[in-house]
Motif scaffolding. Structure first.
Motif, PDB file in Angstrom:
ATOM      1  N   ARG A 260       0.831  -1.208   0.000  1.00 20.44           N
ATOM      2  CA  ARG A 260       0.000   0.000   0.000  1.00 20.44           C
ATOM      3  C   ARG A 260       0.864   1.255   0.000  1.00 20.44           C
ATOM      4  O   ARG A 260       1.838   1.337   0.754  1.00 20.44           O
ATOM      5  N   ALA A 261       0.489   2.214  -0.833  1.00 21.06           N
ATOM      6  CA  ALA A 261       1.156   3.519  -0.794  1.00 21.06           C
ATOM      7  C   ALA A 261       0.077   4.559  -0.514  1.00 21.06           C
ATOM      8  O   ALA A 261      -1.003   4.523  -1.108  1.00 21.06           O
ATOM      9  N   HIS A 262       0.360   5.454   0.418  1.00 22.48           N
ATOM     10  CA  HIS A 262      -0.645   6.457   0.809  1.00 22.48           C
ATOM     11  C   HIS A 262      -0.130   7.846   0.455  1.00 22.48           C
ATOM     12  O   HIS A 262       1.037   8.154   0.720  1.00 22.48           O
ATOM     13  N   LEU A 263      -0.999   8.659  -0.112  1.00 24.12           N
ATOM     14  CA  LEU A 263      -0.641  10.047  -0.376  1.00 24.12           C
ATOM     15  C   LEU A 263      -1.556  10.934   0.453  1.00 24.12           C
ATOM     16  O   LEU A 263      -2.780  10.866   0.336  1.00 24.12           O
ATOM     17  N   VAL A 264      -0.961  11.749   1.299  1.00 18.13           N
ATOM     18  CA  VAL A 264      -1.742  12.542   2.256  1.00 18.13           C
ATOM     19  C   VAL A 264      -1.250  13.981   2.237  1.00 18.13           C
ATOM     20  O   VAL A 264      -0.036  14.221   2.145  1.00 18.13           O
ATOM     21  N   ALA A 265      -2.199  14.924   2.336  1.00 17.31           N
ATOM     22  CA  ALA A 265      -1.807  16.335   2.386  1.00 17.31           C
ATOM     23  C   ALA A 265      -1.134  16.614   3.729  1.00 17.31           C
ATOM     24  O   ALA A 265      -1.724  16.403   4.779  1.00 17.31           O
ATOM     25  N   LEU A 272      -1.093  12.424   9.036  1.00 18.27           N
ATOM     26  CA  LEU A 272      -0.412  11.130   9.053  1.00 18.27           C
ATOM     27  C   LEU A 272      -1.165  10.157   9.977  1.00 18.27           C
ATOM     28  O   LEU A 272      -1.431   9.009   9.618  1.00 18.27           O
ATOM     29  N   LEU A 273      -1.537  10.652  11.156  1.00 17.29           N
ATOM     30  CA  LEU A 273      -2.226   9.787  12.117  1.00 17.29           C
ATOM     31  C   LEU A 273      -3.625   9.450  11.630  1.00 17.29           C
ATOM     32  O   LEU A 273      -4.083   8.317  11.757  1.00 17.29           O
ATOM     33  N   ARG A 274      -4.293  10.453  11.050  1.00 20.63           N
ATOM     34  CA  ARG A 274      -5.662  10.178  10.588  1.00 20.63           C
ATOM     35  C   ARG A 274      -5.662   9.166   9.446  1.00 20.63           C
ATOM     36  O   ARG A 274      -6.558   8.341   9.321  1.00 20.63           O
ATOM     37  N   GLU A 275      -4.636   9.242   8.585  1.00 18.72           N
ATOM     38  CA  GLU A 275      -4.561   8.290   7.486  1.00 18.72           C
ATOM     39  C   GLU A 275      -4.320   6.872   8.011  1.00 18.72           C
ATOM     40  O   GLU A 275      -4.864   5.908   7.488  1.00 18.72           O
ATOM     41  N   LEU A 276      -3.501   6.786   9.058  1.00 17.29           N
ATOM     42  CA  LEU A 276      -3.081   5.451   9.503  1.00 17.29           C
ATOM     43  C   LEU A 276      -3.995   4.812  10.549  1.00 17.29           C
ATOM     44  O   LEU A 276      -4.006   3.606  10.709  1.00 17.29           O
ATOM     45  N   PHE A 277      -4.763   5.641  11.263  1.00 16.38           N
ATOM     46  CA  PHE A 277      -5.528   5.074  12.380  1.00 16.38           C
ATOM     47  C   PHE A 277      -7.039   5.190  12.219  1.00 16.38           C
ATOM     48  O   PHE A 277      -7.775   4.986  13.162  1.00 16.38           O
ATOM     49  N   GLY A 283      -6.551  10.444   2.843  1.00 20.02           N
ATOM     50  CA  GLY A 283      -5.846  10.707   1.591  1.00 20.02           C
ATOM     51  C   GLY A 283      -6.226   9.692   0.527  1.00 20.02           C
ATOM     52  O   GLY A 283      -7.344   9.163   0.525  1.00 20.02           O
ATOM     53  N   THR A 284      -5.283   9.447  -0.379  1.00 20.68           N
ATOM     54  CA  THR A 284      -5.508   8.468  -1.440  1.00 20.68           C
ATOM     55  C   THR A 284      -4.562   7.290  -1.228  1.00 20.68           C
ATOM     56  O   THR A 284      -3.367   7.491  -1.028  1.00 20.68           O
ATOM     57  N   MET A 285      -5.129   6.104  -1.286  1.00 23.81           N
ATOM     58  CA  MET A 285      -4.282   4.922  -1.137  1.00 23.81           C
ATOM     59  C   MET A 285      -4.142   4.232  -2.490  1.00 23.81           C
ATOM     60  O   MET A 285      -5.140   4.003  -3.167  1.00 23.81           O
ATOM     61  N   VAL A 286      -2.906   3.965  -2.879  1.00 25.40           N
ATOM     62  CA  VAL A 286      -2.666   3.206  -4.109  1.00 25.40           C
ATOM     63  C   VAL A 286      -2.332   1.781  -3.684  1.00 25.40           C
ATOM     64  O   VAL A 286      -1.428   1.574  -2.872  1.00 25.40           O
ATOM     65  N   THR A 287      -3.092   0.825  -4.193  1.00 20.77           N
ATOM     66  CA  THR A 287      -2.850  -0.560  -3.776  1.00 20.77           C
ATOM     67  C   THR A 287      -3.325  -1.541  -4.838  1.00 20.77           C
ATOM     68  O   THR A 287      -4.323  -1.292  -5.510  1.00 20.77           O
TER      69      THR A 287
END
Ligand SMILES: CC(C)(COP(=O)(O)OP(=O)(O)OC[C@H]1O[C@@H](n2cnc3c(N)ncnc32)[C@H](O)[C@@H]1OP(=O)(O)O)[C@@H](O)C(=O)NCCC(=O)NCCS
Length: 439
Positions: A260-265, A272-277, A283-287
């Motif tokens: 998984r690759a995540h792109l976050v503003a 960062l925490l909101r994307e991961l938890f 953001g957008t996840m490329v997977t």
């Protein structure tokens, strides 16, 4: 009615599975020199320290493009780019070394704070840097000699792993070294993608300077396959250099085996925490993985189905089903699972002698409604009917009759349902019965 839950308790409970899932995982986090120059760097590194304290193995890849440009400006030299790639002459290389050195010191200094204003203040983080990235020159392309601009040749994954095993946060910079003892300026995005691939990282996370990735409709997609991401990248639309570079790195990493690759503003607080938890991130996840899918339910889905249907049973929308009933009937259920959570379900009860079936317990989690999942499940169930030679589908509902009527169902009587089902009709509920011919 269940008592009101304190939002803190609710959030903490909701993030607990992610804390567990991320422990021991390797995340490569890339950000530009803009982040290093920003006043928010402390907050970002605080969140990095927090992740580290939760057992995440972290590799930071920091860019230095604005710092290199500033160093050139101080020498009254204009930066030179061909396309998106810097041409690094002798003066530029000197500036690269200066800027990257200063960036590294800044990161090391702030990471040494640990988690200030917390019981973990002073729990100093170990930072490891080194000659982990081997480079080769880009050389001469289309008549342009890129001089000291390089590309990654090999990443010493074993050496990085050793530092991570020791508990350090590894910092990589946009400089690589060649076997001939030269230093090359490499794009930090290339370093990040190469490191994530070589390490077999669990995630590559890119912190964007711009707002985020937008699709053709101008909407931020929450998930893309590498193929879809490439489509956006090659669409000819102006996505902004930063988004383009991050997107390209995400695609490369995913194709190279990073799940998984995540792109976050970056500038959105705590992104960062909101994307991961949180389940849906921000953001957008490329997977390449199927993050969401429809599949026949198994015993392991019972807890998820119960959590989905219980609130509707309390409201009287659905008939009560006990765990035992579900255990017995689980083979009749289909679920949509999203990142490990059951977000929708439906059950099919077939009466083959009458070539008819009942669709029951069609539920979509309130957070995931009006996105076509109800339709998706209905189509799936109709295909199951076709496969089993069932030619009519009926449903009993108290509050959703219009949803079904808009999808080809019509009101009918109890006499239209199979005889065996009739005694089970609850006269008190007065559900409407709707029927759809499937031919
Ligand atoms: C009915 C249900 C399954 C639809 O799920 P969904 O994923 O939102 O469905 P879709 O996205 O495919 O369709 C959404 C459309 O249905 C409409 N809709 C939702 N509930 C409706 C209802 N009770 N009556 C009429 N239309 C309804 C929405 O307004 C939306 O319409 P729009 O596209 O014009 O905006 C969902 O609302 C649900 O779980 N409801 C509670 C359980 C239930 O009543 N189940 C049926 C009895 S078994």
């Amino acid at each position: 009615m269940s008592p009101k839950i304190d939002p803190f308790v609710q959030h903490f409970r909701a993030s607990a599975p992610y804390i567990h899932a991320h422990r021991g995982r390797t995340f490569v986090i890339m950000f530009g020199g803009e982040a290093v120059a920003s006043k928010d760097l402390r907050t970002l590194l605080y969140d990095v320290a927090l992740l580290h304290s939760l057992g995440v193995r972290i590799v930071l890849v920091a860019g230095a493009r604005p710092q290199i440009d500033e160093a050139l400006a101080r020498r009254a030299v204009a930066p030179r780019f061909e396309g998106d790639l810097r041409v690094t002459d002798d003066v530029a290389l000197q500036c690269v070394k200066e800027a990257v050195g200063a960036t590294r010191v800044e990161l090391e200094a702030l990471l040494s704070m640990g988690l200030p204003n917390s019981p973990m203040a002073g729990a100093r983080l170990q930072v490891a840097t080194g000659n982990f990235v081997m480079a080769q020159p880009v050389g001469v392309v289309d008549g342009v000699d890129y001089q000291h601009t390089g590309k990654p040749r090999r990443v010493d994954a074993d050496a990085i792993r050793q530092r991570l095993d020791d508990g350090a946060v590894v910092v990589l910079t946009p400089i690589g070294y060649s076997a001939t003892g030269e230093a090359f300026n490499i794009s930090s995005h290339d370093v990040a993608a190469a490191a994530a691939k070589a390490l077999g990282a669990d995630k590559l996370i890119g912190l964007l300077e711009e707002e985020g990735v937008l699709d053709a409709e101008g909407l931020p997609p929450s998930q893309l396959t590498p193929h879809e991401a490439e489509h956006i990248l090659r669409s000819g639309r102006d996505l902004g250099h930063d988004v383009e570079r991050h997107l390209a790195a995400a695609i490369e990493a995913c194709r190279g085996g990073v799940p998984r690759a995540h792109l976050v503003a970056r500038q959105s607080e705590g992104s960062l925490l909101r994307e991961l938890f949180t389940r849906d991130g921000i953001g957008t996840m490329v997977t390449s993985e199927t993050f969401e899918g429809v599949h026949p339910a198994t015993q392991g889905d019972i807890g998820g189905i119960l959590a989905l249907i219980e609130p509707l049973e309390e409201q009287g929308v659905l008939v009560r089903r006990s765990r035992e009933m579900l255990e017995n009937d689980i083979d009749r259920f289909t679920v949509i699972e999203r990142d490990g959570m059951v977000v929708a379900c439906a059950a099919l009860y077939a009466y083959p002698d009458d070539s008819i079936a009942e669709l029951a317990c069609l539920v979509v989690h309130p957070d995931y409604r009006t996105s076509g999942r109800g339709d998706q499940l209905l189509h799936y169930i109709e295909r199951q009917c076709h496969a089993q030679g069932l030619r009519r589908l009926f449903v009993l509902t108290t509050q959703t009759s219009h949803w079904f009527r808009e999808r080809g169902f019509d009101n009918c009587d109890l006499s239209d349902v199979p005889e065996a089902r009739r005694p089970l009709y609850d006269q008190g509920r007065r559900s409407k019965i709707l029927l759809k011919p499937l031919d």
